[in-house]
Design a protein around this motif. Sequence first.
Motif, PDB file in Angstrom:
ATOM      1  N   LEU A 253      10.513   0.752 -15.811  1.00  0.00           N
ATOM      2  CA  LEU A 253      10.971   2.140 -15.829  1.00  0.00           C
ATOM      3  C   LEU A 253      10.616   2.842 -14.523  1.00  0.00           C
ATOM      4  N   ALA A 254       9.412   2.588 -14.013  1.00  0.00           N
ATOM      5  CA  ALA A 254       8.976   3.217 -12.767  1.00  0.00           C
ATOM      6  C   ALA A 254       9.896   2.839 -11.612  1.00  0.00           C
ATOM      7  N   ASP A 255      10.415   1.624 -11.635  1.00  0.00           N
ATOM      8  CA  ASP A 255      11.344   1.166 -10.617  1.00  0.00           C
ATOM      9  C   ASP A 255      12.588   2.044 -10.610  1.00  0.00           C
ATOM     10  N   ALA A 256      13.065   2.399 -11.808  1.00  0.00           N
ATOM     11  CA  ALA A 256      14.264   3.231 -11.922  1.00  0.00           C
ATOM     12  C   ALA A 256      13.978   4.702 -11.638  1.00  0.00           C
ATOM     13  N   TRP A 257      12.751   5.137 -11.893  1.00  0.00           N
ATOM     14  CA  TRP A 257      12.411   6.559 -11.724  1.00  0.00           C
ATOM     15  C   TRP A 257      12.076   6.950 -10.289  1.00  0.00           C
ATOM     16  N   GLY A 258      11.983   5.991  -9.384  1.00  0.00           N
ATOM     17  CA  GLY A 258      11.786   6.323  -7.984  1.00  0.00           C
ATOM     18  C   GLY A 258      10.364   6.293  -7.477  1.00  0.00           C
ATOM     19  N   TYR A 259       9.437   5.776  -8.251  1.00  0.00           N
ATOM     20  CA  TYR A 259       8.063   5.678  -7.765  1.00  0.00           C
ATOM     21  C   TYR A 259       7.992   4.719  -6.582  1.00  0.00           C
ATOM     22  N   ARG A 260       7.101   5.020  -5.642  1.00  0.00           N
ATOM     23  CA  ARG A 260       7.029   4.223  -4.418  1.00  0.00           C
ATOM     24  C   ARG A 260       6.366   2.874  -4.663  1.00  0.00           C
ATOM     25  N   ARG A 261       5.247   2.884  -5.391  1.00  0.00           N
ATOM     26  CA  ARG A 261       4.465   1.663  -5.599  1.00  0.00           C
ATOM     27  C   ARG A 261       4.023   1.573  -7.060  1.00  0.00           C
ATOM     28  N   TYR A 262       3.814   0.345  -7.505  1.00  0.00           N
ATOM     29  CA  TYR A 262       3.202   0.102  -8.807  1.00  0.00           C
ATOM     30  C   TYR A 262       2.001  -0.810  -8.565  1.00  0.00           C
ATOM     31  N   TRP A 263       0.806  -0.253  -8.711  1.00  0.00           N
ATOM     32  CA  TRP A 263      -0.430  -0.974  -8.404  1.00  0.00           C
ATOM     33  C   TRP A 263      -1.157  -1.374  -9.675  1.00  0.00           C
ATOM     34  N   LEU A 264      -1.695  -2.585  -9.674  1.00  0.00           N
ATOM     35  CA  LEU A 264      -2.424  -3.133 -10.819  1.00  0.00           C
ATOM     36  C   LEU A 264      -3.901  -3.260 -10.481  1.00  0.00           C
ATOM     37  N   ALA A 265      -4.747  -2.823 -11.410  1.00  0.00           N
ATOM     38  CA  ALA A 265      -6.194  -2.869 -11.207  1.00  0.00           C
ATOM     39  C   ALA A 265      -6.772  -4.182 -11.716  1.00  0.00           C
ATOM     40  N   GLU A 266      -8.024  -4.441 -11.344  1.00  0.00           N
ATOM     41  CA  GLU A 266      -8.745  -5.640 -11.796  1.00  0.00           C
ATOM     42  C   GLU A 266     -10.048  -5.231 -12.480  1.00  0.00           C
ATOM     43  N   HIS A 267     -10.171  -5.592 -13.739  1.00  0.00           N
ATOM     44  CA  HIS A 267     -11.410  -5.365 -14.496  1.00  0.00           C
ATOM     45  C   HIS A 267     -11.732  -6.618 -15.300  1.00  0.00           C
ATOM     46  N   HIS A 268     -13.024  -6.823 -15.565  1.00  0.00           N
ATOM     47  CA  HIS A 268     -13.461  -8.002 -16.313  1.00  0.00           C
ATOM     48  C   HIS A 268     -14.452  -7.599 -17.405  1.00  0.00           C
ATOM     49  N   ASN A 269     -14.449  -8.395 -18.476  1.00  0.00           N
ATOM     50  CA  ASN A 269     -15.425  -8.218 -19.567  1.00  0.00           C
ATOM     51  C   ASN A 269     -15.437  -6.785 -20.074  1.00  0.00           C
ATOM     52  N   SER A 270     -14.249  -6.216 -20.266  1.00  0.00           N
ATOM     53  CA  SER A 270     -14.134  -4.825 -20.678  1.00  0.00           C
ATOM     54  C   SER A 270     -13.240  -4.704 -21.901  1.00  0.00           C
TER      55      SER A 270
END
Length: 339
Positions: A32-49
């Motif tokens: 959806l973000a791709d269609a809505w015009g957002y510049r970037r889609y960033w993914l975070a990294e977390h462990h044991n949470s």
Amino acid sequence: MTLALSILDQSTVAAGRTPPEAIRETLSLAQLADAWGYRRYWLAEHHNSASHAGTAPEILIAAIAATTHRIRVGSAGVMLPHYSALKVAEQFKVLEAIAPGRIDLGVGRAPGSDGRTAFALNPNANEAADRFPQQVQELQGWLGDGLPVNHPFARVSAQPEGPTRPEVWILGSSDFGAQLAAYFGLPYCFAHFITEGRGSEEAMALYREQFRPSKHLTAPHAAVAVFALTAASEAEAWRLFRSRELWRLSRDRGIFPPLPSVADAEAYEYSPEEQAKVERMRARALVGAPEQVVAKLAAVAAAHGAQEVAVLTPCHDPVARQASFRLLAEANASLAAAA
């Protein structure tokens, strides 16, 4: 000037739903973000949470890059001390081959977990964090800059070689990351949502003052990552924010649970001390009707001298979260058109 908006996604686990569902919610929102015009889609990294399901951003990036068309996709970030710089370079070169010219490689030195988990990921965790600057240099070398001729692995290449390379970012929530990004001439993103803004303007000032132009970036380029939430009405946005309020109180005690529902947050009996914390939280929160939130985001960007804003919106209701990002994009586009 149009406010450049991106999305930061931790694949937050909502109470009553499973971590795999959180991953699938991330994949749906990215399209959806791709269609809505957002510049970037960033993914975070977390462990044991129990709070966040996003343990492997490189895998999520591959899935999103293969199913989107325009948006840049990347990590915010890969916690580099856990890994070999060569392996990270190889992973992101493969991602660049999947989506040429659309891959971002944001790296940080924080563990994204507790100390025990950091050692489970890398038995040399104590020394690894100190090698972070060297790892960043090696990473850039294997991405195409080349390693020094006297480097022990100078003859080792990272495949697949190609005409484009990922865009490397330094992420941080302290002066250290700002100064490192400035030294290497790389773009920098401050994690405002972690510190509630404490130290953010000072770090950005250091980044601008100490920036050394590089062959990849001739002038400072900064982003700020913030929590923000909107809805069709200001009242509804504040109602949805109740989940975040209760979750933050747990985080401040060192507990990272799934994101509670609004109903659970409304039923919770706050102590006077907790209520005071919530009021302070609300005074700083970027929450409200769409136009209000866009104005608040623009003010944050201006205060930090940032060219971009990455928005984090954990919300218990996935439909409400999607609506928040859609309304935000629409309001930003309307204000840009009016300007």
